[in-house]
Write an enzyme that holds these catalytic residues in place. Sequence first.
Site, PDB file in Angstrom:
ATOM      1  N   LYS A  77     -70.542   5.130 -15.210  1.00 59.75           N
ATOM      2  CA  LYS A  77     -70.906   3.982 -14.503  1.00 59.75           C
ATOM      3  C   LYS A  77     -69.950   2.683 -14.974  1.00 59.75           C
ATOM      4  O   LYS A  77     -70.034   1.937 -14.132  1.00 59.75           O
ATOM      5  CB  LYS A  77     -72.300   3.892 -14.188  1.00 59.75           C
ATOM      6  N   THR A  78     -70.077   2.604 -16.366  1.00 60.04           N
ATOM      7  CA  THR A  78     -69.475   1.353 -16.973  1.00 60.04           C
ATOM      8  C   THR A  78     -67.955   1.425 -16.438  1.00 60.04           C
ATOM      9  O   THR A  78     -67.443   0.165 -16.180  1.00 60.04           O
ATOM     10  CB  THR A  78     -69.521   1.556 -18.450  1.00 60.04           C
ATOM     11  N   ASP A  92     -75.705  -4.193 -13.605  1.00 60.31           N
ATOM     12  CA  ASP A  92     -75.721  -2.759 -14.236  1.00 60.31           C
ATOM     13  C   ASP A  92     -77.213  -2.521 -14.161  1.00 60.31           C
ATOM     14  O   ASP A  92     -78.055  -3.328 -14.420  1.00 60.31           O
ATOM     15  CB  ASP A  92     -75.130  -2.873 -15.319  1.00 60.31           C
ATOM     16  N   GLU A  93     -77.618  -1.214 -14.401  1.00 60.21           N
ATOM     17  CA  GLU A  93     -78.974  -0.650 -14.797  1.00 60.21           C
ATOM     18  C   GLU A  93     -80.027  -1.406 -14.013  1.00 60.21           C
ATOM     19  O   GLU A  93     -81.015  -1.751 -14.456  1.00 60.21           O
ATOM     20  CB  GLU A  93     -79.310  -0.791 -16.214  1.00 60.21           C
ATOM     21  N   GLN A 143     -83.437   7.415 -14.792  1.00 57.81           N
ATOM     22  CA  GLN A 143     -83.360   6.723 -15.905  1.00 57.81           C
ATOM     23  C   GLN A 143     -84.359   5.740 -16.058  1.00 57.81           C
ATOM     24  O   GLN A 143     -84.003   4.662 -17.023  1.00 57.81           O
ATOM     25  CB  GLN A 143     -82.079   6.578 -16.305  1.00 57.81           C
ATOM     26  N   ARG A 174     -78.902  12.756 -23.955  1.00 60.71           N
ATOM     27  CA  ARG A 174     -78.136  11.747 -24.897  1.00 60.71           C
ATOM     28  C   ARG A 174     -77.212  12.709 -25.598  1.00 60.71           C
ATOM     29  O   ARG A 174     -76.373  12.317 -26.144  1.00 60.71           O
ATOM     30  CB  ARG A 174     -79.044  11.262 -25.936  1.00 60.71           C
TER      31      ARG A 174
END
Length: 776
Positions: A33-34, A225-226, A256, A614
């Site tokens: 996504k980044t 973002d997020e 998330q 993770r």
Amino acid sequence: MKNFIDELNDAQKAPVLHKDGPLMVIAGAGSGKTRVLTYRIAHLMAQGVDAFNILALTFTNKAAREMKKRIADIVGNTEAKNLWMGTFHSVFAKLLRYDGSKLGFPSNFTIYDTQDSQRLISAIIKEMGLDKDIYKYKQVQNRISSYKNSLITVKAYFQNPELVEADAMAKRPRMGDIYQNYVDRCFKAGAMDFDDLLLRTNELLTRFPEVLAKYQDRFRYILVDEYQDTNHSQYLIVKALADRFQNICVVGDDAQSIYSFRGANISNILNFQRDYENVGMYRLEQNYRSTKNIVNAANSIIAKNKNQLEKVVWTANDEGGVIKIHRSTTDAEEGRYVAGSIWDHKMNEQLANGQFAVLYRTNSQSRSIEDGLRKRDIPYRIYGGLSFYQRKEIKDVLSYLRLVINPKDEEALKRIINFPSRGIGQTTLDRLTVAANHYKRSIFEVIENLDKIDLKINSGTKRKLEDFITMIKSFQIMNEGADAFTLAEHVAKKTGLLLEFKKDGTPEGIGKMENIEELLNGIKDFVEGQKELADATGSISEFLEDVALATDLDKDTGDDDRVALMTIHLAKGLEFPYVYIVGMEEDLFPSAMSMNTRSELEEERRLFYVALTRAEKQAYLTYTQNRYRWGKLIDAEPSRFLEEIDEQYVENLTPIDHSGYRYKPMIDADIFGDVDKSRLRQNKPTRGTPPKTGAPNENQLRKLRKLKPELATPIGNTNAIDPSLQEGSTVNHTRFGRGRVLKMEGVGNDKKAEIQFEKGDIKKLLLRFAKLEVIS
């Protein structure tokens, strides 16, 4: 310009090429996504959109820096500098420095961190004569924070009878008065706390339509973002700024969303399509981070949540190893197992410490893990502990610097007016505070005008106060032409702080002096870095803002290679080849405080999903049969989340022994009357046949040793004594580590060894129980 679009897969390319209108990108864990956000910004600029017209909001400075660096690599450093990009708090702090004067704040307002806020609230509670055991300053601060994030101002609070009544029922009827006092004191001191940066931005955009219009026109393209982590206050600011052009792109993953405890509202992302018309929906479902087993296991977990957006995360990576589940008897054994497993991986595969992370639900769980790692001499670092910038000596230096740029900053002044000691006592400070409140002026202004105010302060103290003011003013004059490092170094020396710790001479004092030295090193590095920025001056004001908005994980500590220990909340956004998730037990994970409603339980499950994703190569899940809580050893039950993972993706390293299962009856056995003793006699074991009730517990062992020593050794609990063990042998013990045998004594079951361990302890061990490995 590089042909960067070709570096994207088809799913990533679609949202990057979507130029106008609202769009939402649902990005699964590890799906890039980044990269999508970065390349979308670069593509907009390549299409002719001015960098000044793009606003990108992130949740960490680290993410913002990473994105800006990637964009600079594509479009060039000069244009990248023109972007408005950063965390919500840093961007809106910048906006408020430009236009906060309309709300009555100076452009150089101070940003109070959590500790500053709590100190001020504690002082207010004391001044109001309230019971500090009822009005606990941390609880009050949390409540005020939640008010602000929900846009409940002081006025709104008093207009809401339900809130007022709730506080009255909680025996805190003066909560509203504390809130009012706190807001007034912050305003008088020219200060805002973290929550104010959002609340005051909302106020500015609502009360001054011309300011809103200015920023709507400037920010023609907005990227967030997020988005699943935004709270109500952040949501309203973004919605207001995007209202004119509707060119808003939000990226996030509802799976998330794990920050409801600090106000995050998952409905912001779930309801995005209701807020905007003709929303472009894109899904990033290919995971580039983890193995197939980890991705599929995570999918099987999150599928149990009912309230979620539809997506199927997949990966083209290798199958990888299955997720391994380990049961320990106690939390201490759990720590030893984790340390031993990390040690084995390191030795067998030649891995670095930094490739391992241990994640836990609460900070208190770190102790047993630390013990295990220390005994194996495995270096580690705890994230989320006391930050460098929260240490007392560092706060002291920063308070002097804060006072230089904003003399109205009362919290800074109170902290350092008599440190190092200059003979200005608490009584004097209390009188100054009363006078400041009475005249509605800052304490600094009161001291400046002591001759005009009738205060009971003797001439000696008055002279000391005047000397203090003169010193601060000399720093202010210096600040007009000096960079942050030059000023900070001068302040550290001139105030006597360095001398204070040098005189101490103790290891603590030397350590504090070294910390101040490290702070100065950091300021120097900051000044050098600021030289690269077009609109930066390297001033102390810029440095203090950078510190106030930074977080532990945003900073490169530069430490040696270490195993990472942290809570799962802190681990979000990070990745490690090997991940250990410890404490997988009911009432711990999921937390006992988060199982009252379905939404709470689903957030706990999302937290587990975040923890598992993770891991890149291998994940371990550990739980214990017993765990210490408040000093007592209690029975623990495996977490329900362990059962929710599809069994094809896991391996139980310690299969459950159902023979040891203990059913907890729900009724009293007494209602059935006495047991028929004759049946017991019929089933009495013959002489010499061991009873089939398992090994005796420790209390039974102690009694047996007194009565019949030969019966005190439980079957299956002894260890064969290695015949090569002798005085001078080097051994390894599972708990105490490596050591050397100093002396051996006794025979048979009573054989003992006195061992000097490398940690410095001398232990005398009974060899039939000792778990010793003879090394040489």
